[in-house]
Design an enzyme around this catalytic site. Structure first.
Site, short mmCIF file in Angstrom:
data_model
loop_
_atom_site.label_atom_id
_atom_site.label_comp_id
_atom_site.label_asym_id
_atom_site.label_seq_id
_atom_site.Cartn_x
_atom_site.Cartn_y
_atom_site.Cartn_z
N SER A 24 13.14 60.37 -36.90
CA SER A 24 14.38 60.97 -35.94
C SER A 24 14.86 62.37 -36.58
CB SER A 24 15.41 60.07 -36.15
OG SER A 24 15.86 59.93 -37.56
N THR A 156 41.53 64.89 4.28
CA THR A 156 40.98 63.63 4.36
C THR A 156 39.89 63.23 5.28
OG1 THR A 156 42.73 62.54 5.89
CG2 THR A 156 43.48 62.71 3.65
N HIS A 157 38.73 62.70 4.64
CA HIS A 157 37.67 62.28 5.57
C HIS A 157 36.94 63.72 5.60
CE1 HIS A 157 39.39 58.30 6.39
NE2 HIS A 157 40.47 59.02 6.51
N LYS A 284 20.60 85.79 0.34
CA LYS A 284 21.40 84.65 -0.47
C LYS A 284 22.03 85.06 -1.57
CE LYS A 284 20.92 80.80 0.42
NZ LYS A 284 20.02 79.85 0.42
N GLU A 291 26.42 73.80 -8.44
CA GLU A 291 25.48 72.93 -8.34
C GLU A 291 24.79 72.43 -9.31
OE1 GLU A 291 22.38 74.49 -4.95
OE2 GLU A 291 23.55 76.26 -5.61
N LYS A 326 21.48 58.54 -30.62
CA LYS A 326 21.75 59.85 -30.99
C LYS A 326 21.34 61.13 -30.04
CE LYS A 326 21.61 58.92 -35.59
NZ LYS A 326 20.92 57.67 -35.36
N1 ARG Z 1 17.41 57.27 -38.75
C1 ARG Z 1 18.11 56.02 -38.91
C2 ARG Z 1 19.09 55.85 -37.70
O1 ARG Z 1 19.37 56.81 -37.17
C3 ARG Z 1 18.98 55.76 -40.13
C4 ARG Z 1 19.02 54.26 -40.51
C5 ARG Z 1 17.70 53.75 -40.84
N2 ARG Z 1 17.66 52.59 -41.40
C6 ARG Z 1 16.71 51.79 -41.69
N3 ARG Z 1 16.94 50.71 -42.64
N4 ARG Z 1 15.62 51.77 -41.15
O2 ARG Z 1 19.47 54.80 -37.17
#
Ligand code: ARG
Length: 474
Positions: A24, A156-157, A284, A291, A326
């Protein structure tokens, strides 16, 4: 392949593709500041509780501050082999300071660590979003004041309904944004809970003091259940839900702005600097901003659906699925911050065409309710007055006239209650002036709304100042 921090029980290194799949670092590296601040607080607490020595603590905190420098001046090299931001930093720390670095993770798991980082990150970004909401609220108030004498048809509408002040329309968006601000305030409050110390899931055998960490990182509260601490993503869902509602609001004004700058409406003109042209059609001038904001609403709502669906079937406690919280969160933060900033500019550059808006009121029947109300004030029951006004409109359509064009004789044929004061009663400016009930569109009520808006913005600013004092500085 770097040696894994958890490699002890393994006899093989991770498959290349699996490694890349589960890492990650490419997105969670943006939480480096939170990760370092959290680790410093953790190390200091471990030392205060005599779990590590003061000397090791000093080495760790200095080492972490050096890593912060390395990341901020771009010399830190992030490695996919080290999975995530937590292990990238820890590994580098140990490289730099040796054995002391290996003591940092005592009484901690990445499960509570990532929860801590994400809480701190959401808290910080929520503040940033609220600041941008306040700026946009200010832009709506400025626009309302700048065009305080502009009358337009309220709809309205999507049919012309009753005359309103353009400022009244602007302030409706101000009110929506006030609720958005308060929703993000709620997100902040429920995110302001400290998860560290939960360990992997069950707490820890070490005599830690979670209150110390919470105080150092300015948290208002501490999770009282370790399982909940590592598996709670409510604050992410709440952030995304507040963000989705905010985007829905921006999408609604976007729809109006896009319509208003069409030739069909021609109510406003956007700044040339805020529009784009066409590669083929030379005439244009396209309102891309409104948009795009309308379009981006879909993806923010999509991120909300994604996190709800991800968490929906998860057993306690941590599951790797949670790493999926995330990217949608980060993309939402970027999208709403950018949209808010761009919208503030767009509004400030917008020119309102007063005469066109007024014409849309004059050359229509949006004063028909006022005609009915006039008769009611002369004693006629509303239902009957509604019918007379309807007949007046029908008469006008047949004779190609507007209500204001009718002579007093023509009015009298419709009802004896009409008198010479009828023309004043249905004149657009008076129609607006007379809607003086609380929250109505009259000049007086709109002025009152502006006063309320000013007071509210002061309060919002005070809240942002109090957040600023809680900002974590390393
Ligand atoms: N990169 C992981 C997350 O965002 C961190 C936690 C990982 N924990 C584990 N036991 N693999 O969730």
């Amino acid at each position: 392949m770097a040696e894994q921090l958890w490699g002890g029980r393994f006899t093989k290194s991770t498959d290349e593709m699996i490694n890349e799949f589960q890492a990650s670092i490419h997105f969670d590296k943006r939480m480096y500041h939170e990760d370092i601040a959290g680790s410093i607080a953790h190390a200091e607490m471990l030392s205060q509780c005599n779990i590590i020595s003061a000397e090791d603590c000093k080495k760790i905190t200095t080492g972490l501050k050096n890593i912060l420098q390395e990341i901020e001046n771009g010399t830190f090299s992030f490695s996919t082999d080290l999975e995530d931001i937590h292990m990238n930093i820890e590994k580098r720390l140990t490289e730099n300071i040796g054995e002391a670095g290996g003591r940092l993770h005592t009484a901690r798991s990445r499960n509570d660590q990532v929860a801590l980082d994400t809480h701190m990150y959401v808290r910080r970004e929520t503040t940033a979003v609220e600041k941008l909401i306040l700026n946009l609220q200010q832009a709506f108030v400025e626009t309302a004041k700048k065009y305080s004498d502009v009358i337009m048809p309220g709809y309205t509408h999507l049919q012309r309904a009753q005359p309103i002040l353009f400022s009244h329309h602007m302030l409706a968006y101000f009110s929506m944004l006030s609720r958005d601000f308060s929703r993000f305030k709620g997100v902040y409050e429920r995110c302001d809970i400290m998860p560290l110390g939960a360990g992997a899931l069950a707490g820890t055998t070490f005599p830690i003091n979670r209150k110390i960490v919470a105080d150092k990182l300015n948290f208002a509260d501490i999770y009282s259940n370790s399982l909940d601490a590592v598996s709670d993503r409510d604050y992410v869902m709440e952030f995304l839900s507040a963000a989705s509602i905010l985007m829905v609001h921006l999408s609604r004004i976007s729809e109006e702005i896009t319509l208003w700058c069409s030739r069909e409406f021609s109510f406003i003109e956007l700044d040339d600097a805020h529009c784009t042209g066409s590669s083929m059609m030379p005439q244009k001038k396209n309102p891309d901003v409104s948009e795009l904001v309308r379009g981006k609403t879909g993806r923010v709502i999509g991120h909300l659906m994604a996190i709800l669906t991800t968490v929906k079937g998860l057993p306690l406690a941590y599951n790797k699925d949670l790493q999926e919280d995330k990217e949608g969160l980060f993309d939402t933060i970027d999208t709403i911050k950018f949209s808010l900033a761009v919208y503030t500019q767009l509004l400030r550059g917008m020119t309102v065409k007063k005469a066109v808006m007024l014409k849309a009121v004059q050359e229509d029947f949006s004063n028909a309710t006022d005609l009915a109300d006039y008769l009611v004030k002369k004693g006629m029951p509303f239902r009957q007055a509604h019918s007379v006004a309807g007949k007046a409109v029908h008469y006008c359509i047949k004779n190609k006239k507007w209500l204001e064009d009718l002579s007093i004789d023509e009015f009298k044929k419709l009802s004896k209650l009409f008198d010479t004061d009828i023309h004043a009663a249905i004149n657009p400016e008076n129609c607006v002036k007379n809607r003086n009930s609380y929250g109505g569109t009259s000049y007086e009520q709109v002025e009152n709304q502006l006063n309320i808006a000013r007071e509210l913005m002061d309060k919002e600013q005070q809240l942002l100042d109090s957040y600023n004092q809680k900002q974590i500085i390393i």
